[in-house]
Design an enzyme around this catalytic site. Structure first.
Site, short mmCIF file in Angstrom:
data_model
loop_
_atom_site.label_atom_id
_atom_site.label_comp_id
_atom_site.label_asym_id
_atom_site.label_seq_id
_atom_site.Cartn_x
_atom_site.Cartn_y
_atom_site.Cartn_z
N ASP A 26 0.69 -1.12 0.10
CA ASP A 26 0.05 -0.06 -0.03
C ASP A 26 0.86 1.13 -0.10
O ASP A 26 0.66 2.21 0.86
CB ASP A 26 -0.88 0.16 1.20
CG ASP A 26 -2.07 1.05 0.87
OD1 ASP A 26 -2.35 1.29 -0.14
OD2 ASP A 26 -2.60 1.42 2.04
N LYS A 28 1.99 4.76 -1.05
CA LYS A 28 1.50 5.97 -1.48
C LYS A 28 2.08 7.12 -0.91
O LYS A 28 2.60 6.83 0.52
CB LYS A 28 -0.30 5.82 -1.38
CG LYS A 28 -0.61 5.58 0.00
CD LYS A 28 -2.22 5.39 0.34
CE LYS A 28 -2.52 5.14 1.62
NZ LYS A 28 -3.92 4.93 1.77
N PRO A 29 1.80 8.43 -1.36
CA PRO A 29 2.51 9.40 -0.38
C PRO A 29 2.05 9.59 0.81
O PRO A 29 3.03 9.85 1.67
CB PRO A 29 1.93 10.61 -1.43
CG PRO A 29 1.69 10.01 -2.75
CD PRO A 29 1.29 8.53 -2.56
N ASN A 31 1.76 7.30 3.10
CA ASN A 31 2.29 6.50 3.75
C ASN A 31 3.73 6.51 3.96
O ASN A 31 4.64 5.85 4.39
CB ASN A 31 2.07 4.86 3.25
CG ASN A 31 0.44 4.78 3.63
OD1 ASN A 31 0.03 4.99 4.54
ND2 ASN A 31 0.16 3.61 3.13
N ASP A 44 2.47 2.84 7.89
CA ASP A 44 1.17 1.88 7.56
C ASP A 44 1.47 0.61 7.08
O ASP A 44 1.18 0.40 5.95
CB ASP A 44 -0.05 2.60 7.05
CG ASP A 44 -1.31 2.08 6.87
OD1 ASP A 44 -1.54 1.05 7.46
OD2 ASP A 44 -2.22 2.28 6.29
#
Length: 195
Positions: A26, A28-29, A31, A44
């Protein structure tokens, strides 16, 4: 250049997870946190998975529901086996967004079936030619286009085979060396040394 250098630090953090047989799943920016005066940190790991080399089972519906589809690889969004190459794809999406201000695909206000169709079948625009972006930078043309599109390849075996490979090509780009993702032609190599 500063964005690419910072992104290479993110690659180091992801590479560390992969070295310890953990796929984030997962990326993504939101995280990724970039503290002042220290390296970026991944957050995360809620749906992260410890790699089981022997396991060939696909993902489950629960796993699919927890991911962020706009950053998920085609194989992940289809519920197929997720590997470190899925994280390579997600890093490609993040790099695209960092350098252009836009994601490679327009998925806002689309339902899951439409997002599945877009991510698994539609090829993204080159970062330097994205019609949605307000950031126009001639430095994206050429090597950065090639690096990002290789990371975003729909077929996992045609992507960079590790996070270290994408990071190394970015390093080579920064110092003006030929990248490995481009065909090794005389004209390309000559052009790099003439720049």
């Amino acid at each position: 250049e500063e964005k690419v250098k910072l992104f290479r630090e993110v690659c180091s953090a992801v590479s560390y997870a992969h070295t310890n047989l953990i796929v984030h799943r997962d990326l993504k920016p939101s995280n990724i946190i970039v503290p002042q005066n220290s390296p970026p940190k991944l957050l995360d790991f809620g749906i992260a998975k410890v790699l089981d080399i022997e396991n060939t089972e696909p993902g489950t519906a629960t796993q699919l529901g927890m991911m962020t589809p706009q950053y998920a690889s085609p194989e992940q969004i289809r519920g197929e086996k997720v590997t470190t190459l899925s994280d390579v794809y997600s890093l490609g999406v993040i790099l695209y967004e960092i350098l252009t201000g836009e994601k490679p695909y327009q998925t806002e206000s689309k339902n899951y079936a439409e997002i599945l169709e877009i991510i698994t079948k539609i090829e993204p625009h080159k970062p330097s030619e994205n019609p949605q972006t307000k950031i126009r930078n001639s430095k994206l043309k050429g090597d950065l286009d090639t690096i990002i599109l290789k990371a975003l390849n729909k077929e996992p075996q045609r992507r960079y085979q590790s996070v270290e490979q994408i990071s190394e090509d970015l390093r080579r780009h920064l110092v003006g060396l030929p990248i490995t993702a481009r065909p090794d032609t005389f004209s390309y190599r000559f052009g790099k040394f003439v720049e």
